[in-house]
Motif scaffolding. Structure first.
Motif, PDB file in Angstrom:
ATOM      1  N   UNK A   1       0.829  -1.209   0.000  1.00  0.00           N
ATOM      2  CA  UNK A   1       0.000   0.000   0.000  1.00  0.00           C
ATOM      3  C   UNK A   1       0.863   1.258   0.000  1.00  0.00           C
ATOM      4  N   UNK A   2       1.938   1.241  -0.778  1.00  0.00           N
ATOM      5  CA  UNK A   2       2.797   2.403  -0.907  1.00  0.00           C
ATOM      6  C   UNK A   2       3.824   2.579   0.205  1.00  0.00           C
ATOM      7  N   UNK A   3       3.787   1.705   1.204  1.00  0.00           N
ATOM      8  CA  UNK A   3       4.729   1.812   2.323  1.00  0.00           C
ATOM      9  C   UNK A   3       5.780   0.726   2.197  1.00  0.00           C
ATOM     10  N   UNK A   4       7.037   1.129   2.286  1.00  0.00           N
ATOM     11  CA  UNK A   4       8.152   0.199   2.153  1.00  0.00           C
ATOM     12  C   UNK A   4       8.525  -0.362   3.524  1.00  0.00           C
ATOM     13  N   UNK A   5       8.653  -1.673   3.584  1.00  0.00           N
ATOM     14  CA  UNK A   5       9.023  -2.324   4.844  1.00  0.00           C
ATOM     15  C   UNK A   5      10.498  -2.117   5.136  1.00  0.00           C
ATOM     16  N   UNK A   6      10.917  -2.577   6.286  1.00  0.00           N
ATOM     17  CA  UNK A   6      12.337  -2.594   6.604  1.00  0.00           C
ATOM     18  C   UNK A   6      13.003  -3.770   5.902  1.00  0.00           C
ATOM     19  N   UNK A   7      14.318  -3.827   5.960  1.00  0.00           N
ATOM     20  CA  UNK A   7      15.059  -4.923   5.344  1.00  0.00           C
ATOM     21  C   UNK A   7      14.835  -6.201   6.142  1.00  0.00           C
ATOM     22  N   UNK A   8      14.710  -7.331   5.437  1.00  0.00           N
ATOM     23  CA  UNK A   8      14.635  -8.635   6.084  1.00  0.00           C
ATOM     24  C   UNK A   8      15.444  -9.630   5.276  1.00  0.00           C
ATOM     25  N   UNK A   9      15.861 -10.675   5.937  1.00  0.00           N
ATOM     26  CA  UNK A   9      16.699 -11.682   5.287  1.00  0.00           C
ATOM     27  C   UNK A   9      15.838 -12.689   4.542  1.00  0.00           C
ATOM     28  N   UNK A  10      16.232 -13.031   3.324  1.00  0.00           N
ATOM     29  CA  UNK A  10      15.548 -14.031   2.515  1.00  0.00           C
ATOM     30  C   UNK A  10      16.235 -15.370   2.767  1.00  0.00           C
ATOM     31  N   UNK A  11      15.480 -16.347   3.269  1.00  0.00           N
ATOM     32  CA  UNK A  11      16.054 -17.647   3.620  1.00  0.00           C
ATOM     33  C   UNK A  11      15.450 -18.800   2.828  1.00  0.00           C
ATOM     34  N   UNK A  12      14.427 -18.504   2.050  1.00  0.00           N
ATOM     35  CA  UNK A  12      13.747 -19.549   1.285  1.00  0.00           C
ATOM     36  C   UNK A  12      13.485 -19.056  -0.125  1.00  0.00           C
ATOM     37  N   UNK A  13      13.306 -20.019  -1.034  1.00  0.00           N
ATOM     38  CA  UNK A  13      12.958 -19.678  -2.405  1.00  0.00           C
ATOM     39  C   UNK A  13      14.183 -19.406  -3.265  1.00  0.00           C
ATOM     40  N   UNK A  14      13.923 -19.053  -4.500  1.00  0.00           N
ATOM     41  CA  UNK A  14      14.989 -18.758  -5.452  1.00  0.00           C
ATOM     42  C   UNK A  14      14.814 -17.335  -5.959  1.00  0.00           C
ATOM     43  N   UNK A  15      15.852 -16.814  -6.581  1.00  0.00           N
ATOM     44  CA  UNK A  15      15.846 -15.428  -7.043  1.00  0.00           C
ATOM     45  C   UNK A  15      14.904 -15.257  -8.230  1.00  0.00           C
ATOM     46  N   UNK A  16      13.988 -14.315  -8.134  1.00  0.00           N
ATOM     47  CA  UNK A  16      13.058 -14.054  -9.221  1.00  0.00           C
ATOM     48  C   UNK A  16      13.795 -13.464 -10.408  1.00  0.00           C
ATOM     49  N   UNK A  17      13.516 -13.986 -11.581  1.00  0.00           N
ATOM     50  CA  UNK A  17      14.132 -13.482 -12.794  1.00  0.00           C
ATOM     51  C   UNK A  17      15.492 -14.072 -13.100  1.00  0.00           C
ATOM     52  N   UNK A  18      16.033 -14.870 -12.196  1.00  0.00           N
ATOM     53  CA  UNK A  18      17.340 -15.490 -12.405  1.00  0.00           C
ATOM     54  C   UNK A  18      17.185 -16.668 -13.374  1.00  0.00           C
ATOM     55  N   UNK A  19      18.085 -16.783 -14.320  1.00  0.00           N
ATOM     56  CA  UNK A  19      17.995 -17.835 -15.343  1.00  0.00           C
ATOM     57  C   UNK A  19      18.108 -19.243 -14.752  1.00  0.00           C
ATOM     58  N   UNK A  20      18.776 -19.399 -13.626  1.00  0.00           N
ATOM     59  CA  UNK A  20      18.978 -20.728 -13.037  1.00  0.00           C
ATOM     60  C   UNK A  20      17.802 -21.160 -12.147  1.00  0.00           C
ATOM     61  N   UNK A  21      16.928 -20.233 -11.768  1.00  0.00           N
ATOM     62  CA  UNK A  21      15.834 -20.530 -10.840  1.00  0.00           C
ATOM     63  C   UNK A  21      14.910 -21.661 -11.297  1.00  0.00           C
ATOM     64  N   UNK A  22      14.490 -21.722 -12.560  1.00  0.00           N
ATOM     65  CA  UNK A  22      13.635 -22.848 -12.970  1.00  0.00           C
ATOM     66  C   UNK A  22      14.325 -24.202 -12.811  1.00  0.00           C
ATOM     67  N   UNK A  23      15.630 -24.251 -13.015  1.00  0.00           N
ATOM     68  CA  UNK A  23      16.362 -25.501 -12.849  1.00  0.00           C
ATOM     69  C   UNK A  23      16.422 -25.918 -11.386  1.00  0.00           C
ATOM     70  N   UNK A  24      16.609 -24.942 -10.507  1.00  0.00           N
ATOM     71  CA  UNK A  24      16.626 -25.241  -9.079  1.00  0.00           C
ATOM     72  C   UNK A  24      15.260 -25.740  -8.625  1.00  0.00           C
ATOM     73  N   UNK A  25      14.202 -25.149  -9.151  1.00  0.00           N
ATOM     74  CA  UNK A  25      12.853 -25.614  -8.847  1.00  0.00           C
ATOM     75  C   UNK A  25      12.674 -27.059  -9.307  1.00  0.00           C
ATOM     76  N   UNK A  26      13.165 -27.385 -10.498  1.00  0.00           N
ATOM     77  CA  UNK A  26      13.042 -28.752 -11.013  1.00  0.00           C
ATOM     78  C   UNK A  26      13.815 -29.757 -10.166  1.00  0.00           C
ATOM     79  N   UNK A  27      14.947 -29.343  -9.611  1.00  0.00           N
ATOM     80  CA  UNK A  27      15.716 -30.227  -8.730  1.00  0.00           C
ATOM     81  C   UNK A  27      14.883 -30.579  -7.502  1.00  0.00           C
ATOM     82  N   UNK A  28      14.251 -29.580  -6.914  1.00  0.00           N
ATOM     83  CA  UNK A  28      13.412 -29.828  -5.737  1.00  0.00           C
ATOM     84  C   UNK A  28      12.203 -30.676  -6.113  1.00  0.00           C
TER      85      UNK A  28
END
Length: 82
Positions: free
Chosen positions: A40-67
């Motif tokens: 809603x237009x408000x930016x959160x503070x920084x938080x650590x990403x511990x799960x998932x793969x990088x959006x838009x990264x070319x290798x992400x679909x391959x990592x998903x297929x491995x899982x």
């Protein structure tokens, strides 16, 4: 949709026989990631990403297929058909 923790991805890749140096390279790409979220237009503070793969990264679909492969292997373990 459940996100896969990075450590589970690392263990899975090693069990599947991927070379340790390649797994280490991919884990270095994913560890220590931080993000912000805009709601809603408000930016959160920084938080650590511990799960998932990088959006838009070319290798992400391959990592998903491995899982997906390991999930199917576990689901079909002991299945003899019928």
């Amino acid at each position: 949709m459940a996100l896969v923790p990075h450590d589970k991805l690392l263990i899975t890749m090693l069990h599947m026989g991927y070379p340790a140096h390649l797994v280490d390279l991919l884990m270095n790409l994913h560890k220590k990631q931080f993000a912000k979220v805009r709601v809603a237009g408000t930016l959160s503070g920084w938080f650590r990403v511990r799960k998932g793969v990088r959006q838009g990264c070319a290798i992400s679909p391959y990592l998903f297929n491995i899982i997906a492969e390991i999930v199917l292997r576990e689901a079909l373990e002991g299945y003899t058909g019928g």
